[in-house]
Design a protein around this motif. Structure first.
Motif, PDB file in Angstrom:
ATOM      1  N   ILE A  18       0.759  -1.139   0.058  1.00 15.58           N
ATOM      2  CA  ILE A  18       0.118   0.131  -0.073  1.00 15.58           C
ATOM      3  C   ILE A  18       0.975   1.398  -0.039  1.00 15.58           C
ATOM      4  CG2 ILE A  18      -1.605   1.387   1.172  1.00 15.58           C
ATOM      5  CD1 ILE A  18      -2.959  -1.107   0.086  1.00 15.58           C
ATOM      6  N   VAL A  29       0.223  -4.645  -9.924  1.00 17.51           N
ATOM      7  CA  VAL A  29      -0.211  -5.215  -8.634  1.00 17.51           C
ATOM      8  C   VAL A  29      -1.126  -6.785  -9.206  1.00 17.51           C
ATOM      9  CG1 VAL A  29      -1.770  -5.281  -6.634  1.00 17.51           C
ATOM     10  CG2 VAL A  29      -0.339  -3.201  -7.377  1.00 17.51           C
ATOM     11  N   ILE A  31      -3.206  -9.416  -7.526  1.00 19.28           N
ATOM     12  CA  ILE A  31      -4.456  -9.663  -6.074  1.00 19.28           C
ATOM     13  C   ILE A  31      -4.911 -11.011  -6.167  1.00 19.28           C
ATOM     14  CG2 ILE A  31      -6.373  -8.886  -5.071  1.00 19.28           C
ATOM     15  CD1 ILE A  31      -5.888  -5.983  -6.505  1.00 19.28           C
ATOM     16  N   THR A  39     -10.254  -6.288   1.241  1.00 17.55           N
ATOM     17  CA  THR A  39      -8.631  -6.278   0.817  1.00 17.55           C
ATOM     18  C   THR A  39      -8.719  -5.783  -0.528  1.00 17.55           C
ATOM     19  OG1 THR A  39      -8.208  -7.819   2.624  1.00 17.55           O
ATOM     20  CG2 THR A  39      -6.427  -7.493   0.757  1.00 17.55           C
ATOM     21  N   ILE A  43      -6.989  -2.421  -1.957  1.00 17.87           N
ATOM     22  CA  ILE A  43      -5.867  -2.233  -2.884  1.00 17.87           C
ATOM     23  C   ILE A  43      -6.353  -1.902  -4.319  1.00 17.87           C
ATOM     24  CG2 ILE A  43      -4.102  -3.762  -4.283  1.00 17.87           C
ATOM     25  CD1 ILE A  43      -4.230  -5.804  -1.727  1.00 17.87           C
ATOM     26  N   CYS A  47      -4.868   1.492  -6.337  1.00 17.44           N
ATOM     27  CA  CYS A  47      -4.325   1.382  -7.690  1.00 17.44           C
ATOM     28  C   CYS A  47      -5.013   2.413  -8.594  1.00 17.44           C
ATOM     29  CB  CYS A  47      -4.403  -0.079  -8.192  1.00 17.44           C
ATOM     30  SG  CYS A  47      -3.277  -1.364  -7.337  1.00 17.44           S
ATOM     31  N   TYR A  54      -3.619  -3.397 -12.265  1.00 17.49           N
ATOM     32  CA  TYR A  54      -3.589  -4.299 -11.423  1.00 17.49           C
ATOM     33  C   TYR A  54      -4.455  -5.510 -12.245  1.00 17.49           C
ATOM     34  CZ  TYR A  54      -8.280  -2.694 -10.741  1.00 17.49           C
ATOM     35  OH  TYR A  54      -9.765  -2.319 -10.669  1.00 17.49           O
TER      36      TYR A  54
END
Length: 92
Positions: A18, A29, A31, A39, A43, A47, A54
């Protein structure tokens, strides 16, 4: 590819992720698809705000196994070359 990025110290995870997104140090990123909704939202919102690409990818176990650590929900790639290659592999 994540294992190579980890060995090259081109990954961040956990709370460092973060902070790194906020500092514009992350290129991409990843995930886990089975991360908690809270969560994921935390995130992805970060982003989007900082214009970081991401992807929602495999499960927690797969990401954790790839980097050799336990319970990693998300990882950030800090190296532009690794990020580009991983995007190509994912198809993005």
């Amino acid at each position: 590819m994540l294992g190579l990025a980890n060995a090259a110290r081109a990954l961040v995870n956990g709370e460092t992720l973060i902070k790194s997104i906020s500092a514009n140090k992350v290129e991409l990123v990843l995930i886990a698809n089975d991360a908690s909704d809270n969560t994921k939202k935390k995130i992805t919102d970060k982003c989007q705000f900082y214009h970081v690409d991401y992807f929602i990818v495999d499960d927690i176990e797969t990401i954790s196994k790839a980097i050799g650590k336990h319970n990693r929900v998300a990882v950030g790639i800090t190296n532009q070359g690794f990020a580009k290659k991983i995007k190509e592999m994912i198809g993005g």
